[in-house]
Structures are given as structure tokens and as C-alpha cells.
Design a protein around this motif. Sequence first.
Motif, PDB file in Angstrom:
ATOM      1  N   UNK A 216       0.834  -1.207   0.000  1.00 59.37           N
ATOM      2  CA  UNK A 216       0.000   0.000   0.000  1.00 59.37           C
ATOM      3  C   UNK A 216       0.869   1.258   0.000  1.00 59.37           C
ATOM      4  N   UNK A 217       2.165   1.098   0.305  1.00 53.05           N
ATOM      5  CA  UNK A 217       3.060   2.249   0.421  1.00 53.05           C
ATOM      6  C   UNK A 217       4.342   2.113  -0.411  1.00 53.05           C
ATOM      7  N   UNK A 218       4.820   0.886  -0.598  1.00 49.91           N
ATOM      8  CA  UNK A 218       6.166   0.678  -1.135  1.00 49.91           C
ATOM      9  C   UNK A 218       6.184  -0.288  -2.312  1.00 49.91           C
ATOM     10  N   UNK A 219       7.264  -0.205  -3.066  1.00 48.98           N
ATOM     11  CA  UNK A 219       7.652  -1.287  -3.970  1.00 48.98           C
ATOM     12  C   UNK A 219       8.469  -2.260  -3.135  1.00 48.98           C
ATOM     13  N   UNK A 220       8.063  -3.529  -3.119  1.00 48.93           N
ATOM     14  CA  UNK A 220       8.612  -4.482  -2.161  1.00 48.93           C
ATOM     15  C   UNK A 220       9.449  -5.558  -2.860  1.00 48.93           C
ATOM     16  N   UNK A 221      10.667  -5.786  -2.333  1.00 48.30           N
ATOM     17  CA  UNK A 221      11.537  -6.865  -2.791  1.00 48.30           C
ATOM     18  C   UNK A 221      11.901  -7.717  -1.581  1.00 48.30           C
ATOM     19  N   UNK A 222      11.909  -9.051  -1.766  1.00 50.29           N
ATOM     20  CA  UNK A 222      12.190  -9.966  -0.666  1.00 50.29           C
ATOM     21  C   UNK A 222      13.424 -10.793  -1.024  1.00 50.29           C
ATOM     22  N   UNK A 223      14.368 -10.871  -0.084  1.00 55.02           N
ATOM     23  CA  UNK A 223      15.620 -11.579  -0.307  1.00 55.02           C
ATOM     24  C   UNK A 223      15.830 -12.660   0.746  1.00 55.02           C
ATOM     25  N   UNK A 224      16.647 -13.635   0.375  1.00 55.11           N
ATOM     26  CA  UNK A 224      17.029 -14.673   1.324  1.00 55.11           C
ATOM     27  C   UNK A 224      17.695 -14.056   2.554  1.00 55.11           C
ATOM     28  N   UNK A 225      17.502 -14.700   3.688  1.00 58.25           N
ATOM     29  CA  UNK A 225      18.108 -14.220   4.921  1.00 58.25           C
ATOM     30  C   UNK A 225      19.568 -14.664   4.965  1.00 58.25           C
TER      31      UNK A 225
END
Length: 247
Positions: A216-225
Motif C-alpha cells: 500500500x506504500x512501497x515497492x517491495x523486494x524480498x531476499x534470502x536471509x
Amino acid sequence: MATNSLYTDLSRYYDLMCEDIDYLSQSHAIHRLHQMFGNGGNHHLDLACGTGPHVRHFLNYGYQSAGLDINQPMLEIAKQRCPEASFVKQDMSMFTTQSPIDLITCFLYSLHYSDGLERLKQCIQSAYQALQVGGIFCFNVVDKSKIKRDSFVRHSVEREGANFMFQSGWRYSGSGDQQFLDLQIERSADSSTQSWKESHPMVAFTFLELKMMLEAYFEVHIFEHDYQKIIPWDKESGNAIFVCIKN
């Protein structure tokens, strides 16, 4: 063997408890992500900064860094560690900044300290409002559906003639939006043991639920921990690093 309650101000033991954490690798990885996705600015804020170890590294990278925490004794230690940084006592769920920020970080799963999903949403809104356009919000989190029962980490440290044992682990009932971080500290010296235990209530969510809130606010990217490599999340592991860009 004698047993009594350990002094419960966690700031006294925080750095010992976290001694095995590779703050440099964590800070360097987020610095690289900021170089890749950020706006080129150098104003940095660390939420739930504790005693300031991450802030110290960002200062060394040339950032104008600040820290925020609700624990004043920890902030006092942070000021000694990073005298050139600014630190403020605020709740990260509803915080404000005097000037726009280019990078907001929240390490060590501390985003979960938001008290419930509504407070988590307020934290996300606060981060969005504090960021410059093109600024990023970076943090690591755990997916509640991936928490393993009775999973914990433990390490020991020798200091000043005493042995300290630290143990922490996630606990989730399997339903609802609350999980717990169980902490235990033991100090053994001179045939006696002092002990301290506490369960911290933490907000619980799946990565899908969190991603929907953030988008709702951001462009989101998810990466390995993985703080040694920057690779996309495999959609299976229960720990991940989120990079959220304010457009």
C-alpha cells in the motif's frame, strides 16, 4: 546450587547476549542493498537500535546516522559507542523525524516488537512518512507459519570470572497474530547460578500478509536471509530480508 533472580535490566547484558552476531556483515549487506535500490542519500535511521552496534558501522560507511529505541539505558550505551550520532527515545510504532531519511533499518527481527497488526501498520506508515522519495526501509522478519516448535539458539560467554549462558527462541501457538520470543540468561560463578527468564510478546504474520500491508506504500523486494549473498527469497524459507522502496 543457589539460584536467584538476575537483575532484569536487559541493557546490562545485551551486548554479551548478542556477542555472536556479525553486525558488520549485516550492516554491509544492507549498505549494498541501499546502494542498489536507494536514492543515493546518506541520512540513516536505525529503529530499535539497542546499544548502537549497527549505527556504528553505518557511521563508518559515511552515513549521517541516528538511532531510535524505547529503552533509555540502551540508548545511553549507544551514545557512548557512537558519540557523533543522535539517539532518541521513541516508540517505533509511532515515530517522527525532524528531517527526511534516505535509509531506515530495523535489524534482529525487531519489527516484530510492534504490539499487534495495527501497531505494525502504524510503524509502516511512520517509516513511509519519514522517508525521502526513493528512500528504502530494510528489515528482517520471520514467517509465523514456518516457526518450528521448540527451536532455539544458545551460546555461552566467559567474562570476569563468570560463565554466561544465553538462549532465545520463537514460540507460536499456531493461530492468531501473536508469537513470543523466549529469552533466558544464566550467570554461573562461585558455585552459584543467577537466572533471568522472560517471554516477549511479538506480532505474528505470514510474509504474504506483510507484503500486502507494505504494498500500500512501497515497492517491495524480498531476499534470502543471507548477509553474505544478495539473492531472491526462495519462497520456502521462514526468514527473509525485506527491501521496501518509497516511490
